[in-house]
Write a protein that holds these residues in place. Structure first.
Motif, mmCIF file in Angstrom:
data_model
loop_
_atom_site.group_PDB
_atom_site.id
_atom_site.type_symbol
_atom_site.label_atom_id
_atom_site.label_comp_id
_atom_site.label_asym_id
_atom_site.label_seq_id
_atom_site.Cartn_x
_atom_site.Cartn_y
_atom_site.Cartn_z
ATOM 1 N N GLU A 393 0.672 -1.332 0.137
ATOM 2 C CA GLU A 393 0.120 -0.030 0.047
ATOM 3 C C GLU A 393 1.019 1.402 -0.001
ATOM 4 N N LYS A 394 1.997 1.201 0.984
ATOM 5 C CA LYS A 394 2.740 2.296 0.771
ATOM 6 C C LYS A 394 3.644 2.517 -0.448
ATOM 7 N N ALA A 395 4.162 1.436 -1.171
ATOM 8 C CA ALA A 395 4.620 1.405 -2.331
ATOM 9 C C ALA A 395 3.808 2.177 -3.474
ATOM 10 N N ARG A 396 2.313 1.847 -3.319
ATOM 11 C CA ARG A 396 1.415 2.124 -4.340
ATOM 12 C C ARG A 396 1.441 3.600 -4.247
ATOM 13 N N ALA A 397 1.436 4.277 -2.853
ATOM 14 C CA ALA A 397 1.348 5.668 -2.555
ATOM 15 C C ALA A 397 2.590 6.484 -3.317
ATOM 16 N N ILE A 398 3.723 5.874 -3.163
ATOM 17 C CA ILE A 398 4.882 6.462 -3.609
ATOM 18 C C ILE A 398 4.853 6.512 -5.084
ATOM 19 N N ILE A 399 4.413 5.397 -5.611
ATOM 20 C CA ILE A 399 4.579 5.210 -7.067
ATOM 21 C C ILE A 399 3.473 6.488 -7.636
ATOM 22 N N GLU A 400 2.445 6.390 -7.050
ATOM 23 C CA GLU A 400 1.061 7.377 -7.289
ATOM 24 C C GLU A 400 1.823 8.910 -7.304
ATOM 25 N N ASP A 401 2.783 8.996 -6.327
ATOM 26 C CA ASP A 401 3.262 10.569 -6.130
ATOM 27 C C ASP A 401 4.354 10.602 -7.317
ATOM 28 N N LYS A 402 5.155 9.734 -7.473
ATOM 29 C CA LYS A 402 6.417 10.063 -8.198
ATOM 30 C C LYS A 402 6.186 9.907 -9.823
ATOM 31 N N ASN A 403 5.469 8.758 -10.242
ATOM 32 C CA ASN A 403 5.107 8.506 -11.637
ATOM 33 C C ASN A 403 3.641 8.150 -11.626
ATOM 34 N N PRO A 404 2.703 9.178 -11.737
ATOM 35 C CA PRO A 404 1.261 8.889 -11.659
ATOM 36 C C PRO A 404 0.562 8.234 -13.018
ATOM 37 N N ASN A 405 1.537 8.359 -14.096
ATOM 38 C CA ASN A 405 1.029 7.934 -15.484
ATOM 39 C C ASN A 405 1.390 6.660 -15.693
ATOM 40 N N PHE A 436 12.402 -3.863 11.612
ATOM 41 C CA PHE A 436 11.663 -3.645 10.285
ATOM 42 C C PHE A 436 11.262 -2.059 10.142
ATOM 43 N N SER A 437 11.547 -1.451 9.272
ATOM 44 C CA SER A 437 10.798 -0.152 9.095
ATOM 45 C C SER A 437 10.428 0.222 7.793
ATOM 46 N N TYR A 438 9.202 0.398 7.417
ATOM 47 C CA TYR A 438 8.723 0.759 6.251
ATOM 48 C C TYR A 438 9.464 1.759 5.454
ATOM 49 N N ASP A 439 9.690 2.789 6.204
ATOM 50 C CA ASP A 439 10.474 3.940 5.428
ATOM 51 C C ASP A 439 11.813 3.437 4.973
ATOM 52 N N ARG A 440 12.194 2.809 5.761
ATOM 53 C CA ARG A 440 13.745 2.443 5.439
ATOM 54 C C ARG A 440 13.543 1.481 4.043
ATOM 55 N N VAL A 441 12.756 0.326 4.283
ATOM 56 C CA VAL A 441 12.782 -0.672 3.260
ATOM 57 C C VAL A 441 12.101 -0.206 1.745
ATOM 58 N N LEU A 442 11.606 1.057 1.947
ATOM 59 C CA LEU A 442 10.810 1.600 0.703
ATOM 60 C C LEU A 442 11.809 3.051 0.267
ATOM 61 N N ASN A 443 12.706 3.079 1.003
ATOM 62 C CA ASN A 443 13.423 4.282 0.379
ATOM 63 C C ASN A 443 14.286 4.031 -0.867
ATOM 64 N N PHE A 444 13.776 4.887 -1.824
ATOM 65 C CA PHE A 444 14.170 4.738 -3.145
ATOM 66 C C PHE A 444 15.679 4.904 -3.335
ATOM 67 N N ASP A 445 16.343 5.863 -2.347
ATOM 68 C CA ASP A 445 17.715 6.196 -2.595
ATOM 69 C C ASP A 445 18.577 5.428 -1.558
ATOM 70 N N GLY A 446 18.102 4.485 -0.870
ATOM 71 C CA GLY A 446 18.728 3.744 0.025
ATOM 72 C C GLY A 446 19.383 2.445 -0.359
ATOM 73 N N GLU A 447 19.863 1.593 0.583
ATOM 74 C CA GLU A 447 20.414 0.408 -0.005
ATOM 75 C C GLU A 447 19.170 -0.645 0.057
ATOM 76 N N THR A 448 18.281 -0.283 -0.869
ATOM 77 C CA THR A 448 16.999 -1.077 -0.965
ATOM 78 C C THR A 448 16.522 -1.824 -2.282
ATOM 79 N N CYS A 449 15.634 -2.527 -1.943
ATOM 80 C CA CYS A 449 14.952 -3.096 -3.162
ATOM 81 C C CYS A 449 14.527 -2.093 -4.338
#
Ligand code: ARG
Length: 564
Positions: A393-405, A436-449
């Motif tokens: 759900e959080k990933a969905r919100a980030i995508i909506e924000d960064k790349n709505p199209n 486990f932290s949602y913000d950390r695992v979803l950080n697009f600029d971190g050492e993340t997926c």
């Protein structure tokens, strides 16, 4: 000739030092983090003992007798190190060709051919919620299965179900008092957990309920039809529920033989222990005394004759050896059970099983959730299902924000969210406790997926932009270009090391390093340029990065996305 190991071996063979094997010498050769001085280095202090000379003199001597060739272009002694420069163009050409031709098999190996590894992982308990504590065993075990298969091993993934014990008697009592088949089918694991928790509350006031539970458990064991029907229902509901999560995480098993599977396989083990004089009676219970090994005794039978967790594990190990003839049997289980594994491995050894040495407890640390992060709770536990759903759900919100199209946002959010959970659980050394932290695992600029998946998507857009180009030719490389080549060449060694040390985290770290090298290259070097030669060479690098990152993520059970 596509991996670092091959070059290390070439160097070792060329040095050919008396008194040390090529394998050992190869293992001494390092890849310096900064390749200004050289692409490989031999720390000569490691040879002082054998060569009886100070490292500085060894390095100088070796430099003098070293002859360069089409692979190794330079050897220079510096402060007790012998630094090597390789023919980078030659290396890049071989490597890029190898990655292109092997594709999804790049990084694989045949070292495991003819060998079998059993991997016991996830091993959930029936009728208990699948909570965040099961995340590590599930994703570490699953990654190890994929990694070992990639290296040519035959792998047997085993879910050693916790489907034995008085708790099933308790569940039947609770079911009869407060639930129904309809309610269980409707409420699933949450319903089972609800009545189980209620049982414990009520049993405090009415201890006779515990006796009733024991009676029902005995009925299950004795094959009573009605009790077994209920037990099978609880098992079916549990497996159906966890199957959904396994599917999301790309996890699968070859066997679900759980604890109850060994009910009829323990008597011969107990007899064997007796015959070998290993059993002692203590307060009516049968134990194997391990005092000599500084461990408390291993309990085999309680005073009422019933078996224990360890008894079933000993029977399971023997069964696995007989059935699969494994070369190694791994148990991916939290470090809280260190003693249990030490004890029963020792018992197997005392029984004279020479294969006891092939048993490995792959221990890992605890996962907890940062406080206040979760509102949905069943009893006191955080359900893994809820954690994954919330991450998506959080990933969905980030995508909506960064790349709505973006097209197909749901599918991408699912891949990004589940990937973030898996990667988040695998990115540290496995023995470390993690929060486990949602913000950390979803950080697009971190050492993340998301960072790695985004890099793959970036490769895709470069590839689409470049269109068709002539077959590449390797050009003189700048630091950013060679930085990517050097990383690409490490993959095969990283996969092997991660299997050897049971550390999927080597692969997560590698995926981040390769992504970082690629992004540096992407920022510094224009890829879709006019010059066809430059364009096709840089495109070849980009394609190789896409292949390698995809292979790395696939080994972890993570999907890539075309766009994000
Ligand atoms: N079901 C056990 C638990 O949740 C883990 C079982 C691990 N595997 C084994 N063969 N003991 O603690």
């Amino acid at each position: 000739m596509g991996c670092i190991m091959d070059y290390k071996k070439i160097i070792a063979e060329k040095l050919n030092i008396e008194g040390i094997s090529i394998e050992e010498l190869t293992s001494f050769i390092e890849t310096p983090p900064n390749n200004d001085m050289g692409d490989f280095a031999l720390p000569c202090f490691k040879l002082s003992k054998i060569m009886r000379k100070p490292p500085v003199l060894i390095a100088q001597g070796l430099q003098q007798s070293f002859t360069t060739d089409e692979f190794i272009s330079e050897a220079t002694a510096v402060n007790g190190y012998l630094n090597f420069k390789i023919n980078r163009k030659n290396y890049a050409l071989n490597l890029l060709n190898e990655i292109e031709s092997l594709g999804e098999n790049y990084g694989s190996d045949t070292i495991g051919n003819g060998k079998t590894v059993c991997i016991d992982y996830s091993s959930i308990n029936i009728a208990k919620p699948f909570h965040i504590g099961h995340l590590s065993t599930t994703v570490i075990g699953s990654a190890l299965c994929k990694i070992y298969r990639f290296l040519g091993y035959k792998v047997v993934g085993i879910n050693h179900l916790g489907d034995y014990g008085t708790q099933f008697g308790k569940l039947i009592v609770a079911f009869k008092k407060w639930s129904s088949v309809e309610a269980v089918n409707e409420g699933r694991l949450k319903e089972l957990n609800r009545i189980y928790v209620k049982f414990h509350e009520e049993a405090k006031l009415h201890p006779e309920m515990d006796d009733e539970a024991r009676r029902y458990f005995k009925l299950i064991e004795d094959g009573d039809k009605e009790s077994n029907k209920l037990f099978e229902l609880f098992k079916k509901i549990t497996l159906e529920e966890v199957e959904k999560i396994y599917k999301l995480l790309n996890v699968s098993f070859d066997s679900y033989a759980g604890e109850s599977f060994y009910n009829d396989k323990m008597a011969p083990i107990v007899d064997e222990l007796k015959d070998k004089g290993l059993i002692k009676i203590s307060d009516g219970a049968s134990i194997v005394d391990l005092e000599e090994y500084n461990m408390p005794p291993c309990l085999i039978l309680k005073s009422d004759g019933s078996t224990l967790y360890a008894t079933r594990d000993i029977a399971a190990a023997v069964y696995r050896k007989n059935t699969y003839d494994f070369d190694k049997c791994l148990y991916v289980v939290a470090y809280q059970q260190n003693l249990h594994f030490k004890q029963f491995f020792k018992v197997l050894e005392l029984m004279g099983k020479d294969w006891a040495k092939d048993m490995v407890h792959v221990a890992y640390g605890m996962v907890s959730l940062e406080s206040g992060a979760m509102s949905t709770r069943a009893g006191n536990v955080v359900l893994l299902e809820d954690v994954i759903a919330k991450t998506i759900e959080k990933a969905r919100a980030i995508i909506e924000d960064k790349n709505p199209n973006l097209a197909d946002k749901d599918k991408i959010a699912s891949a990004v969210g589940t990937g973030a959970v898996i990667f988040g659980a695998l990115c540290n050394n496995k023995i470390k406790d993690i929060t486990f932290s949602y913000d950390r695992v979803l950080n697009f600029d971190g050492e993340t997926c998301p960072y790695v998946q985004y890099t793959v998507a970036r490769c895709n857009s470069v590839i689409a932009k470049c269109g068709d180009t002539p077959k590449f030719e390797v050009l003189d490389m700048n630091n950013a270009e060679y930085g990517v080549i050097a990383e690409l060449g490490k993959f095969k060694d990283v996969v092997k090391a991660s299997a050897e040390k049971y550390e999927p985290s080597f692969i997560t770290r590698y995926a981040v390093d390769l992504s970082t090298a690629f992004n540096k290259f992407y920022m510094e070097c224009k890829i879709a340029v006019e010059d066809e030669k430059v364009k096709s060479f840089r495109l070849a690098i980009t394609k190789a990065v896409k292949t390698t990152l995809t292979n790395a993520l696939t080994l972890l059970g993570i999907e890539t996305v075309e766009e994000m």
